[in-house]
Write a protein that holds these residues in place. Structure first.
Motif, PDB file in Angstrom:
ATOM      1  N   ASP A 303       0.843  -1.202   0.000  1.00  0.00           N
ATOM      2  CA  ASP A 303       0.000   0.000   0.000  1.00  0.00           C
ATOM      3  C   ASP A 303       0.878   1.251   0.000  1.00  0.00           C
ATOM      4  O   ASP A 303       1.119   1.870   1.043  1.00  0.00           O
ATOM      5  CB  ASP A 303      -0.918  -0.031   1.225  1.00  0.00           C
ATOM      6  CG  ASP A 303      -1.904   1.110   1.252  1.00  0.00           C
ATOM      7  OD1 ASP A 303      -1.832   2.000   0.385  1.00  0.00           O
ATOM      8  OD2 ASP A 303      -2.734   1.147   2.190  1.00  0.00           O
ATOM      9  N   THR A 306      -0.770   4.800   1.342  1.00  0.00           N
ATOM     10  CA  THR A 306      -0.762   4.990   2.794  1.00  0.00           C
ATOM     11  C   THR A 306       0.655   5.171   3.311  1.00  0.00           C
ATOM     12  O   THR A 306       0.918   6.023   4.170  1.00  0.00           O
ATOM     13  CB  THR A 306      -1.420   3.791   3.499  1.00  0.00           C
ATOM     14  OG1 THR A 306      -2.771   3.649   3.027  1.00  0.00           O
ATOM     15  CG2 THR A 306      -1.449   3.980   5.009  1.00  0.00           C
ATOM     16  N   ARG A 309       1.973   8.646   2.610  1.00  0.00           N
ATOM     17  CA  ARG A 309       1.314   9.615   3.497  1.00  0.00           C
ATOM     18  C   ARG A 309       1.968   9.611   4.873  1.00  0.00           C
ATOM     19  O   ARG A 309       2.211  10.671   5.467  1.00  0.00           O
ATOM     20  CB  ARG A 309      -0.177   9.291   3.607  1.00  0.00           C
ATOM     21  CG  ARG A 309      -0.935  10.181   4.588  1.00  0.00           C
ATOM     22  CD  ARG A 309      -2.423   9.899   4.542  1.00  0.00           C
ATOM     23  NE  ARG A 309      -2.751   8.499   4.788  1.00  0.00           N
ATOM     24  CZ  ARG A 309      -2.809   7.946   5.995  1.00  0.00           C
ATOM     25  NH1 ARG A 309      -2.531   8.667   7.079  1.00  0.00           N
ATOM     26  NH2 ARG A 309      -3.132   6.677   6.134  1.00  0.00           N
TER      27      ARG A 309
END
Length: 331
Positions: A303, A306, A309
């Protein structure tokens, strides 16, 4: 994840317990500086393998992730070596003292096709998400007060001029790096980087900050992050707006145990106080489990959105830490 841990403090005890409660995560080895301590720590947690040689642990093919919970000043170098050995890394806060070092670690991780995470619980908690969801309820936010003050078990030693790691600038110690970092994560996770920040500290005989306040200015509000190792108070966050206040209990220390909405009130002198608070929070699992679940999910599902971030968030906080330490040292 098959994890090898570095360190033997209370935070490692808690992380091992959290990992044992997390699906598809297993602690398979521990490291401490001496053979005797390493073996004793492995026995304490019923873990089969122990190391007192870091390079040897990094070469263990049964380990895919290293958890770094050594003294703050060792985070960068140990994380870097683990990444270069092709391991994922979970690095305790504070991640690094400078933005340059943080960016170097993220760059190495990308080159090696592995991940590196900062172990900060707050931003992964269900009650933190509830706070995000209810920010609109308080109206125009004007003030955020975030306090993590915890009297250090080493402070009496420090007052006698016995300097341990947590009060040593050479080990990246001090109230800001050790505990106020939680407050910075809490605030930036909700509001991003401020327009400006100022750190004002109570400094000890060796220049370390035993307590201090980071004042963060945003376009329409102020956030005040308080951290102390020389005194104590309840660990709360208040997010104040013109329509009410969010009161988050234990939030600044990474737990977010309880979230209440308090309606706005005017002058209460001579009036009977009414308890009109509304409970918003939910019952949570042990707070460190949530970050373990997120890290495991990112690795398993690749991922990148994510992950990136989280990398950006860590860089925001490290940048604030670096600026604040410079301000402390210039005082």
């Amino acid at each position: 994840m098959r994890v090898g841990t570095i360190g033997s403090g209370v935070i490692v005890d808690r992380m091992i317990d959290a990992m044992k409660q997390t699906k598809d995560v297993e602690v398979v080895a521990v490291y401490s500086r001496t053979k005797e301590k390493a073996e004793a720590y492995a026995k304490k947690h019923q873990i089969k393998k122990s190391y007192h040689d870091l390079e040897e642990m990094f070469q263990d093919n049964n380990i895919d992730t290293i958890y770094v919970a050594s003294p703050n000043s060792l985070h960068f170098e140990q994380s870097k070596k683990a990444l270069q050995a092709g391991k994922h890394v979970i690095c305790e806060k504070p991640f690094t003292p400078t933005l340059k070092e943080a960016e170097e670690l993220f760059h190495i991780a990308k080159e090696k096709n592995v991940y590196i995470f900062e172990a900060i619980t707050t931003i992964h908690l269900p009650n933190y998400q509830i706070v995000k969801d209810h920010l609109k309820d308080v109206g125009n936010i004007r003030l955020v007060q975030c306090n993590f003050s915890q009297f250090s078990s080493r402070y009496d030693q420090y007052k006698s001029h016995q300097v341990t790691n947590v009060f040593d600038p050479a080990f990246n110690g001090g109230a800001l790096m050790d505990i106020n970092v939680y407050c910075l994560h809490f605030v930036t996770g909700l509001f991003g980087s401020p327009l400006s920040s100022q750190y004002i500290a109570n400094k000890g005989f060796n220049g370390i900050d035993t307590s201090g306040v980071v004042l963060m200015r945003y376009p329409d509000m102020l956030a005040i992050c308080t951290g102390a190792k020389d005194s104590s108070s309840p660990n709360h966050v208040y997010i104040q707006g013109d329509q009410g206040t969010l009161d988050i209990h234990g939030s600044s220390c990474g737990v977010c145990a309880k979230v209440d909405f308090l309606p706005v009130k005017g002058d209460m002198i001579g009036k009977k106080e009414q308890n009109a608070s509304v409970s918003l929070g939910v019952h949570q699992k042990p707070h460190m489990v949530y970050e373990c679940e997120v890290f495991q999910s990112i690795i398993e599902n690749q991922d990148l959105q994510t992950y990136e971030r989280l990398c950006d968030h860590t860089c925001e906080v490290v940048s604030l830490l670096e600026t604040s330490i410079q301000q402390r040292d210039e005082m």
